[in-house]
Enzyme design. Structure first.
Site, PDB file in Angstrom:
ATOM      1  CG  ASN A   9     -26.988 -30.503 -42.575  1.00  0.00           C
ATOM      2  OD1 ASN A   9     -27.908 -30.797 -42.042  1.00  0.00           O
ATOM      3  ND2 ASN A   9     -25.971 -31.130 -43.217  1.00  0.00           N
ATOM      4  CE  LYS A  11     -23.301 -32.009 -41.021  1.00  0.00           C
ATOM      5  NZ  LYS A  11     -22.104 -32.354 -41.239  1.00  0.00           N
ATOM      6  CG  HIS A  94     -24.492 -34.066 -46.061  1.00  0.00           C
ATOM      7  ND1 HIS A  94     -23.617 -34.804 -45.422  1.00  0.00           N
ATOM      8  CD2 HIS A  94     -24.268 -32.885 -45.807  1.00  0.00           C
ATOM      9  CE1 HIS A  94     -23.058 -34.005 -44.612  1.00  0.00           C
ATOM     10  NE2 HIS A  94     -23.108 -32.643 -44.936  1.00  0.00           N
ATOM     11  CD  GLU A  96     -22.212 -35.605 -42.103  1.00  0.00           C
ATOM     12  OE1 GLU A  96     -23.603 -35.622 -41.733  1.00  0.00           O
ATOM     13  OE2 GLU A  96     -21.471 -34.976 -41.691  1.00  0.00           O
ATOM     14  CD  GLU A 165     -21.495 -29.732 -47.027  1.00  0.00           C
ATOM     15  OE1 GLU A 165     -21.613 -28.773 -46.294  1.00  0.00           O
ATOM     16  OE2 GLU A 165     -21.945 -30.977 -46.665  1.00  0.00           O
ATOM     17  N   GLY A 171     -17.007 -30.931 -40.285  1.00  0.00           N
ATOM     18  CA  GLY A 171     -16.904 -31.259 -38.983  1.00  0.00           C
ATOM     19  C   GLY A 171     -15.312 -31.480 -38.265  1.00  0.00           C
ATOM     20  CB  SER A 209     -14.676 -26.355 -40.708  1.00  0.00           C
ATOM     21  OG  SER A 209     -14.604 -27.693 -40.322  1.00  0.00           O
ATOM     22  N   GLY A 230     -22.860 -26.651 -40.779  1.00  0.00           N
ATOM     23  CA  GLY A 230     -23.250 -27.498 -39.718  1.00  0.00           C
ATOM     24  C   GLY A 230     -22.843 -27.085 -38.448  1.00  0.00           C
ATOM     25  N   GLY A 231     -21.884 -27.390 -37.717  1.00  0.00           N
ATOM     26  CA  GLY A 231     -21.875 -27.097 -36.358  1.00  0.00           C
ATOM     27  C   GLY A 231     -22.050 -25.751 -35.988  1.00  0.00           C
TER      28      GLY A 231
END
Ligand code: 13P
Length: 248
Positions: A9, A11, A94, A96, A165, A171, A209, A230-231
């Protein structure tokens, strides 16, 4: 569930040139992978990603989809539009989007329905906040979030993917322990078993994470069928390490 899923993802990250390099590196390193890998990119880059990945084993997807079919909904992107660009998967709900855009369980369920109707697999995200976990509400929260999607989608539920999640792990560098994640995944599997004959066919992804160092221990859990990253999905080497861990 045998074949695992690793979904990036991105983002709101990327640019035409950065995407090109990242996709090139991922594609080049994917040849030996035996898991299903995908990247969910910002909508304006779908044409670029489609062009670059056509014929690749790497799927591409969206990070959201409109709950409406078409019409006067400024700024929205419909499932049919995503389908026009070869999208196979779309993240819905999600945290967010729930947190910053006020998305409700009912709206998320409708988004999943729109995706399914267009032949797109929705990746339905559920997860509790830190306050909810500390208040002992984790099970109630994820059950409520998934129940809305089951209620709206009926027998089509067997076509979805679910991502657990925990919001406190996104994050933050704080990953759920394999045991914590497995506990919730087992609960989600049991909930799906009441709604479909083959709950084991619904991939249950963990997100929050996940990285090259912790992926293997999370993916070794009985009910963890993959990851939503993500990251670590923004660096080809990290993403490919997770893909490799899922291809064991
Ligand atoms: P991080 O991997 O950066 O924690 O993000 C997880 C996530 O939100 C994926 O959808």
């Amino acid at each position: 569930m045998t074949r695992k899923w690793i979904v990036g993802n991105w983002k709101m990250n990327g640019s035409l040139s950065a995407n090109q390099d990242l996709l090139h590196a991922i594609h080049a390193g994917l040849s030996t992978a035996s898991c299903q890998a995908a990247v969910c990119v910002p909508a304006p880059y779908l044409a670029q990603v489609q062009q670059q990945l056509l014929g690749s084993a790497l799927w591409w997807g969206a990070q959201d989809v409109s709950a409406h079919e078409q019409g006067a909904f400024t700024g929205e992107v419909s499932a049919a539009m995503l389908r026009d660009f070869g999208v196979r998967v779309a993240i819905v709900g999600h945290s967010e989007r729930r947190q910053y855009h006020g998305e409700t369980d009912a709206l998320v369920a409708t988004k999943a329905q729109r995706a399914l109707a267009a032949g797109i697999t929705p990746i339905v995200c559920v997860g509790e906040t830190l306050a909810e976990r500390e208040a002992g509400q984790t099970q109630a929260v994820v059950k409520r979030q998934l129940a809305a999607v089951i209620h709206t989608n009926g027998h089509c539920i067997s076509e979805i993917v679910v991502a657990y999640e925990p919001v406190w792990a996104i994050g933050t560098g704080k990953t759920a322990s394999p045991e914590q994640a497995q506990e919730v995944h087992a609960l989600l599997r049991a909930q799906l078993a009441a709604a479909t004959d083959h709950p084991e066919r619904i991939p249950l992804l963990y997100g929050g994470s996940m990285n090259a160092a912790n992926a293997a221990s999370l993916l070794a859990q009985l009910d963890i069928d993959g990851g939503l990253i993500g990251g670590a999905s923004l660096k080809a080497a990290d993403f490919l390490s997770i893909v490799a861990a899922a291809s064991q």
